[in-house]
Design an enzyme around this catalytic site. Sequence first.
Site, PDB file in Angstrom:
ATOM      1  N   LYS A 111       0.834  -1.203   0.000  1.00  0.00           N
ATOM      2  CA  LYS A 111       0.000   0.000   0.000  1.00  0.00           C
ATOM      3  C   LYS A 111       0.869   1.254   0.000  1.00  0.00           C
ATOM      4  CE  LYS A 111      -3.922  -2.325   2.050  1.00  0.00           C
ATOM      5  NZ  LYS A 111      -4.528  -2.850   3.284  1.00  0.00           N
ATOM      6  N   GLN A 136      -5.054  -1.711   9.517  1.00  0.00           N
ATOM      7  CA  GLN A 136      -4.954  -3.011   8.857  1.00  0.00           C
ATOM      8  C   GLN A 136      -5.651  -4.078   9.702  1.00  0.00           C
ATOM      9  OE1 GLN A 136      -3.727  -3.528   5.828  1.00  0.00           O
ATOM     10  NE2 GLN A 136      -3.900  -5.748   5.858  1.00  0.00           N
ATOM     11  N   ASP A 143     -11.367   3.099   4.082  1.00  0.00           N
ATOM     12  CA  ASP A 143     -11.796   1.702   3.933  1.00  0.00           C
ATOM     13  C   ASP A 143     -13.314   1.604   3.753  1.00  0.00           C
ATOM     14  OD1 ASP A 143      -9.829  -0.294   3.878  1.00  0.00           O
ATOM     15  OD2 ASP A 143      -9.428  -0.096   6.027  1.00  0.00           O
TER      16      ASP A 143
END
Length: 297
Positions: free
Chosen positions: A54, A98, A121
Amino acid sequence: MAAQLIDGKAIAEQIRQELKAEVDVLKQKYGKAPGLAVVLVGERKDSQTYVRNKKKACDEVGIVSFGTDLPETASEEEVLQVVAAYNADPAVHGILVQLPLPRGIDEQRVLDAISIEKDVDGFHPLNIGRLAMRGRDPLFVPCTPKGCLELLKRSGVQLSGKKAAVVGRSNIVGMPAALLLQREDATVTVIHSRTPDAQRICAEADIIIAACGKAEMVGGDWIKPGAAVIDVGINAVDDPNAKRGYRLVGDVNFAEAAEKAAKITPVPGGVGPMTIAMLLRNCVDGAARSFEAEVSA
Ligand SMILES: Nc1nc(=O)c2c([nH]1)NC[C@@H]1CN(c3ccc(C(=O)N[C@@H](CCC(=O)O)C(=O)O)cc3)C=[N+]21
């Protein structure tokens, strides 16, 4: 193989180039770059790899990445403090914690703490709730399902008026994917572990999104001839002949499905790269909104 391959890796690369151009415009216009904060708790090897990828992708398009690594033993309060600091940091436009978090940390509580303006997200209940409502729009859509829809659209698959089947009902993929398809005027059936006749229902669908987490569960008999098939699964299966001792397969039996589908994504190289591209997309969108709000304030 009859099916045309939907090349997620190439489409993601194309999107990264589009984003790089957009970021250059934002820098010119506002003198600032988008920023993404990635919070990693614990030492899981797979999570470390994802986080590294990422950050690399951010560099490529000109997004500034911030990172906080906490040990496996970190407390929920410590994670919440890190989130609060990024919520308050004007250089950060997106916050990604995460998943999965180590045992003992309440994942929901941590995700709920992320400011909805920085929820790249798209996991905050307010963003999910808006996704589920007609006439409302979330600030961010979850990256993996958003990537699935982008693959369908960029491959010229018509959604309006079509029958779609989503295999799997997770908060992260299945449910938001079903909502997105419905918003595009598809008629959607969500199939799950207690669905009687799962195979028959799936075999009636023009569009299939497979996100059940079971290696190669969706076989050739599940596919209507001419269907478009998006495979979200990433499963490692032991293979002594493979380089690393395992190979990756999806939730779809690719060889069988490719004989019947019109279009199909591979694993790897399908949805995975799109997930990261959509994260970057969300981050750039969040930054653009923030810069615009500052100017008009
Ligand atoms: N807060 C949060 N957000 C996430 O978006 C999130 C997460 N947590 N936890 C883990 C999952 C998994 N995930 C993937 C991203 C990219 C690939 C990807 O690029 N895969 C490549 C390479 C696969 C390989 O070789 O290992 C491919 O499919 O071609 C896969 C999986 C994001 N996740």
